[in-house]
Design an enzyme around this catalytic site. Structure first.
Site, short mmCIF file in Angstrom:
data_model
loop_
_atom_site.label_atom_id
_atom_site.label_comp_id
_atom_site.label_asym_id
_atom_site.label_seq_id
_atom_site.Cartn_x
_atom_site.Cartn_y
_atom_site.Cartn_z
N GLY A 62 2.16 -2.75 3.77
CA GLY A 62 3.49 -3.36 3.72
C GLY A 62 4.05 -3.75 5.07
N LEU A 83 3.08 -5.94 7.19
CA LEU A 83 3.04 -7.38 7.44
C LEU A 83 4.05 -8.18 6.63
CD1 LEU A 83 -0.81 -7.70 7.89
CD2 LEU A 83 0.92 -8.26 9.61
N THR A 84 4.77 -7.53 5.73
CA THR A 84 5.88 -8.21 5.06
C THR A 84 7.09 -8.31 5.98
OG1 THR A 84 6.91 -6.19 4.17
CG2 THR A 84 5.14 -7.21 2.86
N GLY A 85 7.11 -7.47 7.01
CA GLY A 85 8.25 -7.42 7.92
C GLY A 85 9.36 -6.48 7.47
N SER A 112 -5.67 -2.96 1.63
CA SER A 112 -4.53 -2.95 2.53
C SER A 112 -4.39 -4.26 3.31
CB SER A 112 -4.62 -1.78 3.52
OG SER A 112 -3.36 -1.46 4.06
N LEU A 123 -1.99 -6.16 3.49
CA LEU A 123 -0.65 -6.26 4.10
C LEU A 123 -0.37 -5.07 5.01
CD1 LEU A 123 1.43 -7.54 1.04
CD2 LEU A 123 0.42 -8.86 2.91
N TYR A 159 -6.96 8.29 -7.53
CA TYR A 159 -5.62 7.71 -7.67
C TYR A 159 -4.82 8.39 -8.77
CZ TYR A 159 -7.48 3.78 -4.91
OH TYR A 159 -8.04 3.00 -3.92
#
Length: 347
Positions: free
Chosen positions: A241, A243-245, A236, A238, A53
């Protein structure tokens, strides 16, 4: 905050883990320290990082910076003994990390000392193998995965060498526990078998992707978790990201991961959109933030040791951590089951 056992180690970890992979690319060191301070104040005691990372993007220029940020924070706060610290040794494929070589005894010994130096600590609580030498079906590799090409003798020798090396690190006090990542049910069971036969460290956890759109863990690995007490550290949750829409209908918010990673690691493709829309609509129909619903679902899974969240803003971090206080109703859980039947593998 609830706390769960980390395998059979005697270590307890918060059910939400603070992920760090954007620190050094999308987030500054000050952002990282602010997130760490807030997370600890909310009861999070578990921090996950990796020598690889930051990501988004991966770069030889920033390699190791995330560990450095965490090390500086722990030194400034004097709180090393208050956190459960997890990091990972990279596998093959990155030329700037030990020439892109597969994991080996020499590579692991070099990697741990470099990680400890960057983290400004004498030990890590959980040392994870970031991905196996033999290959795997993660990172969207399911469509080409073929274990029949693996060399049985070579795989067996490598697994034993890796376990022996980690055993030596445990004896030296540099590592407390061993974890796998991006591995398979066979991989976990084989490592457990070798560790039992040789008196070597037992696998405590496995860090694999898990979210409403990607649930292969529900099958064989869930059974391994139950019988062998090897909990999942879900990364992961989400779906990068999705699944945040926020990416519905082609939206690309400024500064978002999608603006830096063109396909979200292969997740951003047409098949995911109907499933994401269905989950987002279910959440909104029930007055729930879509991100919190996705995280709260992960927290209901019986094999879950900790859910790893990652945020690029404090607003996102606060929303994600607050998911721990959300109880999903039977109607919402039934709605999730219905959508999963319609879209079982949209990524």
């Amino acid at each position: 905050m609830k706390y769960n056992p980390l395998g059979r180690t005697g270590i307890s970890v918060s059910e939400i883990c603070l992920g760090t992979m954007t620190w050094g690319s999308q987030n500054s060191e000050q952002d990282a320290h602010d997130q760490l301070d807030y997370a600890v104040a909310q009861g999070i005691n578990f921090i996950d990082t990796a020598e690889l990372y930051p990501t988004t993007p991966l770069s030889p220029e920033t390699y190791g910076d995330t560990e450095r940020f965490i090390g500086n924070w722990m030194k400034a706060r004097g709180n090393r003994d208050k956190v459960v610290l997890a990091t990972k040794v990279a596998g093959s494929g990155r030329p700037y990390i030990r020439g892109g070589a597969p994991m080996s005894r020499a590579g692991i010994l070099e990697a741990i000392d470099n990680s400890l130096s960057r983290l400004k600590t004498d030990y890590v609580d959980l040392y994870q193998l970031h991905w196996p030498n033999r290959g795997h079906y993660h990172f969207r590799n399911a469509w080409s995965y073929d274990p029949s090409r693996q060399d049985r003798a070579k795989v067996a020798a490598e697994l034993e060498e890796i376990l022996q090396t980690v055993g030596d690190l445990v004896k030296a006090g540099k590592v407390r526990a061993l974890g796998l990542s991006n591995d398979t049910a066979w991989g976990v069971m084989q490592m457990l078998k070798v560790s039992e036969e040789r008196g070597l460290p037992r696998v405590a956890s496995i860090q694999n992707e898990y979210n409403l759109l990607y649930r292969p863990y529900d099958l064989d690995l869930a059974e391994v978790s139950h019988h062998e007490e090897v909990g999942l550290l879900a990364y992961s949750p989400l779906a990068a990201g999705l699944l945040t829409g926020k990416y519905l209908d082609g939206a690309k918010p400024d500064g978002s991961r999608l603006t830096k990673n063109g396909d979200l690691g292969g997740r951003y493709q047409p098949l995911q959109e109907p499933a994401v829309r269905a989950y987002v609509e279910l959440a909104r129909e029930n007055g729930i933030d879509p991100a919190q619903m996705a995280l709260a679902f992960c927290l209901t899974r019986p094999f879950m040791a900790s859910v790893i969240i990652g945020a690029t803003s404090m607003e996102q971090l606060k929303t994600d951590i607050a998911a721990k206080d959300l109880t999903l109703s039977p109607d919402v859980m039934n709605g999730i089951r219905r959508i999963h039947r319609l879209y079982p593998a949209p990524m």
